[in-house]
Enzyme design. Structure first.
Site, PDB file in Angstrom:
ATOM      1  N   ASP A  47      31.888  33.630  44.968  1.00  0.00           N
ATOM      2  CA  ASP A  47      31.396  33.608  46.350  1.00  0.00           C
ATOM      3  C   ASP A  47      30.201  32.678  46.535  1.00  0.00           C
ATOM      4  OD1 ASP A  47      33.323  35.636  46.920  1.00  0.00           O
ATOM      5  OD2 ASP A  47      31.950  37.075  46.023  1.00  0.00           O
ATOM      6  N   GLY A  81      38.580  34.248  47.452  1.00  0.00           N
ATOM      7  CA  GLY A  81      38.546  34.118  48.909  1.00  0.00           C
ATOM      8  C   GLY A  81      37.656  32.958  49.268  1.00  0.00           C
ATOM      9  N   HIS A  82      38.253  31.904  49.777  1.00  0.00           N
ATOM     10  CA  HIS A  82      37.462  30.725  50.137  1.00  0.00           C
ATOM     11  C   HIS A  82      37.425  30.580  51.651  1.00  0.00           C
ATOM     12  CE1 HIS A  82      38.236  28.708  45.965  1.00  0.00           C
ATOM     13  NE2 HIS A  82      37.385  29.699  45.922  1.00  0.00           N
ATOM     14  N   LYS A  88      32.383  27.847  47.335  1.00  0.00           N
ATOM     15  CA  LYS A  88      33.189  26.750  46.757  1.00  0.00           C
ATOM     16  C   LYS A  88      34.197  26.199  47.753  1.00  0.00           C
ATOM     17  CE  LYS A  88      34.493  29.330  43.360  1.00  0.00           C
ATOM     18  NZ  LYS A  88      33.602  30.489  43.561  1.00  0.00           N
ATOM     19  N   ASN A 117      42.728  37.129  44.386  1.00  0.00           N
ATOM     20  CA  ASN A 117      41.449  37.841  44.285  1.00  0.00           C
ATOM     21  C   ASN A 117      40.340  36.933  44.825  1.00  0.00           C
ATOM     22  OD1 ASN A 117      41.947  36.113  42.117  1.00  0.00           O
ATOM     23  ND2 ASN A 117      40.941  37.386  40.596  1.00  0.00           N
ATOM     24  N   THR A 169      38.141  41.517  50.211  1.00  0.00           N
ATOM     25  CA  THR A 169      38.187  42.982  50.336  1.00  0.00           C
ATOM     26  C   THR A 169      37.257  43.511  51.422  1.00  0.00           C
ATOM     27  OG1 THR A 169      36.475  43.164  48.663  1.00  0.00           O
ATOM     28  CG2 THR A 169      38.747  43.290  47.888  1.00  0.00           C
ATOM     29  N   GLY A 224      24.774  25.103  56.065  1.00  0.00           N
ATOM     30  CA  GLY A 224      25.483  25.760  57.166  1.00  0.00           C
ATOM     31  C   GLY A 224      26.960  25.816  56.847  1.00  0.00           C
ATOM     32  N   GLN A 265      36.541  32.296  41.640  1.00  0.00           N
ATOM     33  CA  GLN A 265      35.557  33.226  41.081  1.00  0.00           C
ATOM     34  C   GLN A 265      34.345  32.432  40.561  1.00  0.00           C
ATOM     35  OE1 GLN A 265      39.046  33.822  39.811  1.00  0.00           O
ATOM     36  NE2 GLN A 265      39.186  34.961  41.693  1.00  0.00           N
TER      37      GLN A 265
HETATM   38  P1  IMP Z   1      39.928  41.317  39.702  1.00  0.00           P
HETATM   39  O1  IMP Z   1      39.815  39.829  39.555  1.00  0.00           O
HETATM   40  O2  IMP Z   1      40.527  41.724  41.023  1.00  0.00           O
HETATM   41  O3  IMP Z   1      40.571  41.979  38.544  1.00  0.00           O
HETATM   42  O4  IMP Z   1      38.427  41.915  39.760  1.00  0.00           O
HETATM   43  C1  IMP Z   1      37.558  41.901  38.643  1.00  0.00           C
HETATM   44  C2  IMP Z   1      36.135  41.643  39.074  1.00  0.00           C
HETATM   45  O5  IMP Z   1      36.025  40.298  39.558  1.00  0.00           O
HETATM   46  C3  IMP Z   1      35.642  42.534  40.218  1.00  0.00           C
HETATM   47  O6  IMP Z   1      34.269  42.783  40.027  1.00  0.00           O
HETATM   48  C4  IMP Z   1      35.849  41.685  41.451  1.00  0.00           C
HETATM   49  O7  IMP Z   1      34.993  42.060  42.504  1.00  0.00           O
HETATM   50  C5  IMP Z   1      35.494  40.322  40.891  1.00  0.00           C
HETATM   51  N1  IMP Z   1      36.126  39.206  41.615  1.00  0.00           N
HETATM   52  C6  IMP Z   1      37.395  38.771  41.518  1.00  0.00           C
HETATM   53  N2  IMP Z   1      37.599  37.695  42.300  1.00  0.00           N
HETATM   54  C7  IMP Z   1      36.419  37.440  42.897  1.00  0.00           C
HETATM   55  C8  IMP Z   1      35.976  36.419  43.803  1.00  0.00           C
HETATM   56  O8  IMP Z   1      36.714  35.525  44.201  1.00  0.00           O
HETATM   57  N3  IMP Z   1      34.669  36.487  44.170  1.00  0.00           N
HETATM   58  C9  IMP Z   1      33.820  37.439  43.708  1.00  0.00           C
HETATM   59  N4  IMP Z   1      34.185  38.400  42.866  1.00  0.00           N
HETATM   60  C10 IMP Z   1      35.476  38.393  42.455  1.00  0.00           C
END
Ligand code: IMP
Length: 421
Positions: free
Chosen positions: A13, A40-41, A16, A38, A298, A412, A221
């Site tokens: 987060d 989110g951009h 990127k 997982n 999420t 920004g 990530q």
């Molecule tokens: P998973 O990737 O869903 O298995 O989650 C494992 C850990 O990585 C958790 O703490 C998630 O909140 C974190 N996580 C996974 N993808 C992201 C992302 O894109 N941004 C921030 N945290 C992430």
């Protein structure tokens, strides 16, 4: 030959998506090399906000290929949703390419992810419940289903049936839940809608390298969520460092020319795990509200705190950053003072290197250097000289501490709200 890698320098987060969309207009290919939805951009293009989870930012430029690499795990359901959203906004996605070697995330992976989290109780990891861990587990166990398998109905059927039996025998509570017939029905939809995009992406990469084209590798990530070097077990299930570019796209390491560490001007973390510079009071709330720190995937409120130099230095050692991009600097405006963690204290000892022993990491305290804040709005700044002196001093210190130059500063959400130092 130019291969540029964007790596999140914290726990994800970092912004990127915006950085990727900024660089994407000058490259031939933007490729994702690991992870799945997982990620989110958030990307703002011409005033319109897009939340991308799988498709890299190259999708907004018709002459740029947006490539989903073999190191990814792809949920076809989520991908179709993303394609349809982009298409209704006027982006036809003809430039999308998907590797047949990437693994598929299916509904049973999401079910297992949620079940494992529940079973972990107080030791839950706080996953996104998108099925990422179970899909990578299948890949490692060599029972995974790949994107290319979607093209062969009989093979897909055989693999799904086998997997459903395996899952049922391991997770009795899923017995009434897992439904092979439903998945086989869906395969027909996936085949019809996704097959035009499934091509040999390795061939595309090889050709691009040969022709000296520019490839931007878009990290997902952050490096502290890396399966090997992150804060295990509070990590994701894939490689998130620059090293994962080689394995996730088939790009030889020596072709990588630039590794850009994307650093948010403060730190956030979603999910569980230690976070030494976390601020749970007023400062944390300020950063969360000003920075809109709620998960793109999420909607969970993100934990917020000061910039952690120990994390950045560790990331520089592992990824070999050639430059840094600082994002969300404008969020710090209005704070009386700004803290930067330059060491950890552990049992009375001061540590200057990031402890790879997670038992140590879980009980360190930050050692801060404090800087004066600034009041002036910086969101319209055009050059470094437009920034208040205290802001410039803070940036200079960060650069000096990590020993990596800052290449770009984002002030920004809009793609063009940047300063080139
Ligand atoms: P998973 O990737 O869903 O298995 O989650 C494992 C850990 O990585 C958790 O703490 C998630 O909140 C974190 N996580 C996974 N993808 C992201 C992302 O894109 N941004 C921030 N945290 C992430």
């Amino acid at each position: 030959m130019t291969v540029i890698v964007l790596v999140g320098a914290q726990w994800g987060d970092e912004g990127k998506g915006k950085v990727s969309s900024y660089f994407a207009r000058d490259v031939d290919i933007v490729a994702r090399y690991s992870g799945g939805n997982n990620a989110g951009h958030t990307v703002v293009v011409e005033g319109k906000k897009f939340k991308l989870h799988l498709i890299p930012a190259g999708i907004f430029y018709p002459k740029t290929l947006a490539l989903l690499g073999s190191g990814m795990v792809i949920d076809p359901e989520a991908l179709l949703e993303e394609i349809s959203e982009l298409q209704s906004a006027g982006y036809p996605c003809n430039n999308l390419r998907i590797s047949p070697l990437a693994h598929v995330v299916l509904s049973y992976h999401r079910e297992i992810d949620a079940l494992l989290e529940k079973n972990r109780g107080k030791n839950a990891l706080g996953t996104t419940k998108k099925g990422i861990g179970p899909a990578y587990a299948d890949k490692a166990e060599r029972i995974g289903i790949r994107i290319g398998d979607l093209l062969d109905e009989d093979l897909f059927k055989e693999k799904v049936n086998f997997n459903i039996e395996v899952k049922k025998s391991r997770f009795s509570s899923l017995n009434g839940v897992l439904d092979a017939a439903k998945l086989l029905e869906k395969q027909k939809i996936y085949l019809a809608k996704l097959s035009p995009f499934i091509v040999d992406t390795f061939k595309i990469i090889r050709g691009a390298l040969k022709e000296g084209k520019k490839i931007l590798c878009e990290g997902a990530q952050g490096m502290m969520l890396d399966l090997d070097f992150g804060t295990y077990p509070y990590v994701t299930s894939s490689g998130t460092t620059a090293g994962a570019v080689a394995t996730g796209l088939g790009i030889p390491p020596r072709e990588i020319k630039e590794v850009i560490g994307v650093v948010k001007a403060y730190t956030t973390r979603v999910g569980e795990g230690n976070f030494p510079t976390e601020e749970t009071g007023e400062i944390g709330a300020f950063l969360r509200e000003r920075g809109h720190e709620y998960g793109t995937t999420t909607a969970r409120p993100r934990r917020c705190g000061w910039l952690d130099g120990m994390v950045l230095k560790y990331g520089a050692q592992i990824n070999g950053y050639s430059s840094l991009v600082i994002t969300k600097l404008d969020v710090l405006t209005g704070l009386k003072e700004i803290k930067f963690c330059e060491a950890y204290r552990y049992k009375g000892e001061v540590l200057f290197d990031f402890p790879i022993d997670m038992k140590v990491f879980s009980s360190v305290q930050p050692v801060y250097r404090t800087f004066p804040g600034w009041e002036k709005d910086i969101s319209e700044a055009k050059k470094i000289a437009d920034l208040p002196k205290s802001c410039r001093d803070y940036l200079s210190y960060v650069e000096e501490y990590i020993q990596v130059p800052i290449k770009l500063i984002s002030i920004g959400a809009d793609r063009d709200q940047v300063i080139l130092p």
